[in-house]
Scaffold this motif. Sequence first.
Motif, mmCIF file in Angstrom:
data_model
loop_
_atom_site.group_PDB
_atom_site.id
_atom_site.type_symbol
_atom_site.label_atom_id
_atom_site.label_comp_id
_atom_site.label_asym_id
_atom_site.label_seq_id
_atom_site.Cartn_x
_atom_site.Cartn_y
_atom_site.Cartn_z
ATOM 1 N N LEU A 339 1.092 -1.078 -0.504
ATOM 2 C CA LEU A 339 -0.327 -0.355 0.375
ATOM 3 C C LEU A 339 1.520 1.419 -0.141
ATOM 4 N N SER A 340 1.786 1.322 0.611
ATOM 5 C CA SER A 340 2.849 1.970 0.795
ATOM 6 C C SER A 340 3.682 2.854 -0.660
ATOM 7 N N GLN A 341 3.581 1.824 -1.489
ATOM 8 C CA GLN A 341 4.157 2.492 -2.496
ATOM 9 C C GLN A 341 2.954 2.875 -3.607
ATOM 10 N N TYR A 342 1.682 2.774 -3.246
ATOM 11 C CA TYR A 342 0.577 3.188 -3.890
ATOM 12 C C TYR A 342 0.414 4.778 -3.327
ATOM 13 N N GLY A 343 0.684 5.224 -2.106
ATOM 14 C CA GLY A 343 0.942 6.011 -0.962
ATOM 15 C C GLY A 343 2.250 6.887 -2.168
ATOM 16 N N LEU A 355 2.574 14.274 2.759
ATOM 17 C CA LEU A 355 2.058 12.949 2.739
ATOM 18 C C LEU A 355 4.038 12.023 1.810
ATOM 19 N N PHE A 356 4.363 12.739 1.200
ATOM 20 C CA PHE A 356 5.137 12.229 0.716
ATOM 21 C C PHE A 356 6.436 11.565 1.033
ATOM 22 N N LEU A 357 6.749 12.516 2.282
ATOM 23 C CA LEU A 357 7.683 11.955 3.495
ATOM 24 C C LEU A 357 7.450 10.882 4.816
ATOM 25 N N VAL A 358 6.167 11.299 4.569
ATOM 26 C CA VAL A 358 4.458 9.978 5.776
ATOM 27 C C VAL A 358 5.008 8.157 4.511
ATOM 28 N N PHE A 359 4.442 8.772 4.089
ATOM 29 C CA PHE A 359 4.846 6.929 3.040
ATOM 30 C C PHE A 359 6.090 6.584 2.591
ATOM 31 N N PHE A 365 9.825 1.545 6.887
ATOM 32 C CA PHE A 365 9.717 -0.088 7.370
ATOM 33 C C PHE A 365 8.882 -1.378 6.606
ATOM 34 N N GLY A 366 8.129 -0.702 5.759
ATOM 35 C CA GLY A 366 7.546 -2.603 5.359
ATOM 36 C C GLY A 366 9.318 -3.504 4.625
ATOM 37 N N GLY A 367 8.964 -2.091 3.766
ATOM 38 C CA GLY A 367 10.443 -2.769 2.915
ATOM 39 C C GLY A 367 11.717 -3.909 4.017
ATOM 40 N N ALA A 424 5.032 -2.014 -8.696
ATOM 41 C CA ALA A 424 5.015 -2.561 -7.624
ATOM 42 C C ALA A 424 4.449 -2.349 -5.968
ATOM 43 N N GLY A 425 4.034 -1.911 -5.944
ATOM 44 C CA GLY A 425 2.995 -1.997 -4.747
ATOM 45 C C GLY A 425 1.833 -3.091 -4.781
ATOM 46 N N SER A 426 1.106 -4.033 -5.849
ATOM 47 C CA SER A 426 0.257 -5.642 -6.601
ATOM 48 C C SER A 426 1.646 -6.374 -5.864
ATOM 49 N N ILE A 427 2.720 -6.214 -6.688
ATOM 50 C CA ILE A 427 3.827 -8.063 -6.506
ATOM 51 C C ILE A 427 3.596 -8.115 -4.915
ATOM 52 N N SER A 428 3.820 -7.092 -3.640
ATOM 53 C CA SER A 428 3.746 -6.840 -2.951
ATOM 54 C C SER A 428 2.579 -7.433 -2.091
ATOM 55 N N LEU A 429 1.573 -7.160 -2.370
ATOM 56 C CA LEU A 429 0.421 -7.724 -2.013
ATOM 57 C C LEU A 429 0.328 -9.079 -2.091
ATOM 58 N N PHE A 430 0.824 -9.293 -3.186
ATOM 59 C CA PHE A 430 0.052 -10.656 -4.449
ATOM 60 C C PHE A 430 1.440 -11.814 -2.841
ATOM 61 N N ALA A 431 2.465 -11.260 -2.679
ATOM 62 C CA ALA A 431 3.169 -11.584 -2.019
ATOM 63 C C ALA A 431 2.552 -11.905 -0.649
ATOM 64 N N GLY A 432 2.153 -11.084 -0.568
ATOM 65 C CA GLY A 432 1.004 -10.926 1.330
ATOM 66 C C GLY A 432 0.570 -12.141 1.150
ATOM 67 N N CYS A 433 -0.530 -12.688 -0.387
ATOM 68 C CA CYS A 433 -1.538 -13.664 -0.248
ATOM 69 C C CYS A 433 -0.429 -14.648 0.062
ATOM 70 N N MET A 434 0.267 -15.220 -1.022
ATOM 71 C CA MET A 434 1.632 -16.332 -0.844
ATOM 72 C C MET A 434 1.906 -16.710 0.371
ATOM 73 N N ALA A 435 1.937 -16.159 1.383
ATOM 74 C CA ALA A 435 3.002 -15.808 2.203
ATOM 75 C C ALA A 435 1.025 -17.061 3.478
ATOM 76 N N LEU A 436 -0.104 -16.864 2.965
ATOM 77 C CA LEU A 436 -1.082 -17.156 3.782
ATOM 78 C C LEU A 436 -0.474 -18.806 3.827
ATOM 79 N N PHE A 437 0.101 -19.560 3.230
ATOM 80 C CA PHE A 437 0.100 -20.236 2.777
ATOM 81 C C PHE A 437 1.126 -21.043 3.886
ATOM 82 N N LEU A 438 2.064 -20.006 4.267
ATOM 83 C CA LEU A 438 3.406 -20.719 4.660
ATOM 84 C C LEU A 438 2.878 -21.267 6.333
#
Length: 462
Positions: A339-343, A355-359, A365-367, A424-438
Amino acid sequence: MTTTDVTRVATYREVTDKNGRVYRIGESDIDIMGRKRKWMVILPWVGMMGISSAEYAFASAEDTLHTAHHWNSMHIFWMMTVWVFFQAAVAFPAGKLRESGKLPARWAMMFGATGTLLGYLSLAFAPHVVVAYIGFSVFSGMGAGMVYATCVNMVGKWYPERKGGKTGFVNGGFAYGSVPFVFIFNGYMDLTNFRWVLVSVGVFLAGIVAFSGFFFRDPPKNWWPAAIDPLNPPKDPRAARSLRMNPPAVHQYSPKEAWKTGRVALMWFCLACTSGVNIFGIAFQVDIGEEAGFAGGIVATAMSLKAIVNGTGRGVIGWLSDLYGRKRCLLFVCLVLGLSQYGILWSAEAKNLPLFLVFSSVSGFGGGAIFPMFAALTADYFGENNNASNYGMVYSAKLVSGLGAGMGAVVVGAWGHSGAFILAGSISLFAGCMALFLSPPGRDKETRRIAPNPQPLGEDMS
């Protein structure tokens, strides 16, 4: 440090839990290495800070290096990509050498210090861009990989009962150690002094890595803190909750056994996606900020905030994972990073600096937080004895994710910053979906068929 490396002679015994895992107990940290184990958190943290500027501050030196050496700007991005490739590539073989005893931790750190120095010398004096690729991307990358793998795995071995927060703290040094150099490379270094600056920085950082590594020492195989009962819930509430939320591996998996569980491949994929997004952000946040019209000093401040939050976030998420579980925190981090990539894109297009500094900070943090999560998860799932090799397999995902800089330049050229940051944002969200199976290998079956061990400490002797 007021103690020495003289090892005390202490008796120990090995006990076996209900899964057949062996724990070596009876020896304290002082018995083994002559000092408290907290030094195996502080010293690796210092060592990690010594290699951080090569990745996190390198982009800030782009303009000066481009002008001084007349290198094509694309070379700068690909140098970083190749650096990341070699940093990741050395992790597994270095881990195997470490575990075999052929590469002591102290020597791994000395090799890392040498690579760090060679990297900065090549950037300062390279007569041709190929020399810079060899010196910086190859030797500095390999040196950083040895330091990274040694430091991260060292702290997990000394804190097997509470590794999340400690691993995150050490991992954080890899980010915020670069903060002073972001400002030095961006605001102080110019065509008149760049060689002096690069050589000085290289000597200083190589010295830090070598000094910290001189005091490194591994615990024995299967070592467990003498004050904590491995067969029963510990009295320390912090250790008790951490072990309850992140139970130790059912046994010590070899790299071959770990791979057969399927978890390594899934963790590799998730780390490749999320670390690629992280590297892309490091490489292109300066560009999108300047395209939005923000002043160079402001963009450097944004990068510094990103690095600071990236580093502190690793420690914070490690501590939280001890409380709430590694997998939950990993899913949260993937969501935040995506989500921060979209931000960042939205705030840059709106030319909204606050907002640029915040995002930017949130993205940092996420990276950063993804790395201690996978480091701790690897030890939780497969044990500490072969963690250098097992995490080396997982960490080799950066072989692919390093393309976040080089391929990111290609995507930006084709789709612009808008398309690149959305992807980039979409790739990170997809990785989160895959991590559900760990899930931890062997524990799902074990919890259904094995009753709690009623015997007190010492009755299960191997």
